[in-house]
Write an enzyme that holds these catalytic residues in place. Structure first.
Site, PDB file in Angstrom:
ATOM      1  N   ASN A   1      37.040  68.653  69.596  1.00 49.52           N
ATOM      2  CA  ASN A   1      37.114  69.678  68.556  1.00 49.52           C
ATOM      3  C   ASN A   1      38.550  69.928  68.145  1.00 49.52           C
ATOM      4  O   ASN A   1      39.478  69.787  68.941  1.00 49.52           O
ATOM      5  CB  ASN A   1      36.474  70.990  69.034  1.00 49.52           C
TER       6      ASN A   1
ATOM      7  N   CYS B   1      45.267  77.159  73.478  1.00 48.92           N
ATOM      8  CA  CYS B   1      44.615  76.553  72.311  1.00 48.92           C
ATOM      9  C   CYS B   1      45.408  75.319  71.884  1.00 48.92           C
ATOM     10  O   CYS B   1      46.594  75.425  71.561  1.00 48.92           O
ATOM     11  CB  CYS B   1      44.531  77.524  71.137  1.00 48.92           C
TER      12      CYS B   1
ATOM     13  N   LYS C   1      34.653  84.654  70.921  1.00 53.43           N
ATOM     14  CA  LYS C   1      35.563  83.611  70.418  1.00 53.43           C
ATOM     15  C   LYS C   1      36.991  84.151  70.434  1.00 53.43           C
ATOM     16  O   LYS C   1      37.220  85.324  70.139  1.00 53.43           O
ATOM     17  CB  LYS C   1      35.147  83.223  68.982  1.00 53.43           C
TER      18      LYS C   1
ATOM     19  N   MET D   1      38.976  73.010  66.016  1.00 50.80           N
ATOM     20  CA  MET D   1      38.462  74.106  65.189  1.00 50.80           C
ATOM     21  C   MET D   1      39.601  74.861  64.497  1.00 50.80           C
ATOM     22  O   MET D   1      39.456  75.288  63.354  1.00 50.80           O
ATOM     23  CB  MET D   1      37.663  75.087  66.060  1.00 50.80           C
ATOM     24  N   GLY D   2      40.700  75.040  65.227  1.00 45.11           N
ATOM     25  CA  GLY D   2      41.838  75.748  64.635  1.00 45.11           C
ATOM     26  C   GLY D   2      41.645  77.252  64.561  1.00 45.11           C
ATOM     27  O   GLY D   2      42.083  77.893  63.604  1.00 45.11           O
TER      28      GLY D   2
ATOM     29  N   THR E   1      30.492  72.923  76.049  1.00 45.14           N
ATOM     30  CA  THR E   1      29.844  71.843  75.284  1.00 45.14           C
ATOM     31  C   THR E   1      28.314  71.889  75.433  1.00 45.14           C
ATOM     32  O   THR E   1      27.579  71.723  74.450  1.00 45.14           O
ATOM     33  CB  THR E   1      30.396  70.466  75.749  1.00 45.14           C
TER      34      THR E   1
ATOM     35  N   GLY F   1      34.236  73.538  82.436  1.00 42.77           N
ATOM     36  CA  GLY F   1      34.501  72.125  82.178  1.00 42.77           C
ATOM     37  C   GLY F   1      33.420  71.245  82.742  1.00 42.77           C
ATOM     38  O   GLY F   1      33.257  71.157  83.958  1.00 42.77           O
ATOM     39  N   GLY F   2      32.623  70.642  81.850  1.00 41.23           N
ATOM     40  CA  GLY F   2      31.637  69.654  82.268  1.00 41.23           C
ATOM     41  C   GLY F   2      30.415  70.227  82.959  1.00 41.23           C
ATOM     42  O   GLY F   2      29.745  69.515  83.704  1.00 41.23           O
TER      43      GLY F   2
ATOM     44  N   ASN G   1      40.683  75.003  79.762  1.00 45.39           N
ATOM     45  CA  ASN G   1      40.419  74.827  78.340  1.00 45.39           C
ATOM     46  C   ASN G   1      40.184  73.333  78.109  1.00 45.39           C
ATOM     47  O   ASN G   1      40.228  72.534  79.049  1.00 45.39           O
ATOM     48  CB  ASN G   1      41.618  75.327  77.529  1.00 45.39           C
ATOM     49  N   SER G   2      39.925  72.946  76.882  1.00 46.73           N
ATOM     50  CA  SER G   2      39.697  71.525  76.611  1.00 46.73           C
ATOM     51  C   SER G   2      40.954  70.714  76.974  1.00 46.73           C
ATOM     52  O   SER G   2      42.062  71.237  76.997  1.00 46.73           O
ATOM     53  CB  SER G   2      39.337  71.327  75.136  1.00 46.73           C
TER      54      SER G   2
END
Ligand code: RRO
Length: 314
Positions: free
Chosen positions: A72, A133, A48, A74-75, A275, A252-253, A196-197
């Site tokens: 998400n 992030c 992480k 999450m922070g 995910t 991704g995906g 990233n997301s």
């Protein structure tokens, strides 16, 4: 399954027994989770994203699944980088696969401090510097600011002893890809991870007439099925724009062997699962790996180098 098919790959000079491993984020924050990745068929263990100090992260609910993916905010909850640095020794003793640390400082200074402090830790294979992030209020994504990216990479390569790669946010416009690639090509990066997301999406619940996660009025990073075309585009574009010695890692995906196959066809040297790993747990790495081997076997590809990047134009 034909044993002559290999899904092994090499990243940052290290051999990964499988090109599939976890994305930084889901289920890679605690020693137990990192050991589970070590014992699984994942080709590497990625921690992480770590900050200088331990963080609780944002308020819950902060991760929600939808039928097409996840949102998400999450922070950056994590145990602090020293915890993940200490795990490196256990990883090296127990598992025959690389251990990669994700680093995501809240300031450039924090990133430099952590990367400097990691030097000499021979059990860390490589560092994935997270420039993307989307979820810390008041902290813009460095990856969307080319000059900040150049600044931090300049400083990082003054101190880094490990191979370093960067985790990038998704880009959507060709001049943005080109501007970033020009900067990235100026540094001895080992890899870039795309993507990233997709930052600051909004999932809502029409029955409750509300958002579904608590932080940032419901805004959060989107992953899963939603983002695969964007991820493939980013892998493909950076594969064509970056110098050959910078590997592209796809993220991704990815929930099937075919998704991984598509990422590799676009140019990915390895493929991360986010995910779907959160949904399925560590079994996903063996299952997706088997599916990828079956596809390769059917198509007559013996290794991932036989089709990596070979996407055809019409
Ligand atoms: O912890 C998070 O909120 C988070 C991070 Br550091 C990241 O890089 N990407 C993401 O979707 N969430």
């Amino acid at each position: 399954m034909s044993s002559s098919v290999s899904i092994e790959t090499k990243i940052a000079g290290a051999v990964l027994p499988s090109c599939l491993y976890n994305a930084s984020g889901p289920l890679c924050s605690t020693e137990d989770e990192l050991h589970a990745l070590g014992k699984s068929a994942a080709g590497a263990i990625l921690s992480k994203s770590a900050t200088r100090e331990k963080r609780q992260g944002n308020e819950e609910p902060r991760y929600v699944e939808t039928p097409w993916g996840s949102i998400n905010s999450m922070g950056l909850p994590n145990e602090g980088y020293e915890y993940y640095a200490a795990f490196a020794e256990q990883a090296a003793a127990a598992y025959d696969k690389p251990y990669i640390m994700s680093v995501s400082g809240l300031s450039h200074e924090d990133n430099i401090h952590m990367i400097k402090a990691l030097s000499g830790n021979k059990n860390v294979t490589a560092i994935e510097l997270n420039l993307s992030c989307p979820n810390v209020p008041g902290k813009p994504q460095t990856g969307y600011d080319p000059e900040q990216t150049r600044y931090i990479l300049d400083k990082v390569f003054e101190v880094a002893e490990h191979p370093v790669g960067v985790k990038l946010p998704p880009y959507f416009d060709i001049p943005h890809f080109e501007a970033m690639a020009e900067i990235l090509n100026a540094f001895p990066l080992s890899f870039v991870t795309c993507i990233n997301s997709v930052g600051n999406g909004l999932v809502i619940d029409p029955d409750r007439e509300s958002v579904v996660i608590k932080p940032k009025s419901g805004f959060g990073g989107i992953g899963g099925d939603f983002v695969k075309p964007t991820a493939l585009a980013n892998v493909r574009k950076f594969y064509t724009l970056l110098d050959e010695q910078i590997a592209v890692i796809g993220c991704g995906g990815v929930k099937s062997g075919m998704d991984a196959f598509e990422h590799i066809l676009c140019g990915a040297s390895a493929v991360q699962v986010g995910t779907q790993y959160m949904r399925e747990g560590t079994n996903c790495f063996a299952r997706i790996g088997r599916e990828l081997e079956e596809i390769m076997s059917r198509k007559g590809y013996k290794d991932i180098g036989s089709f990596k990047g070979r996407l055809k134009d019409l």
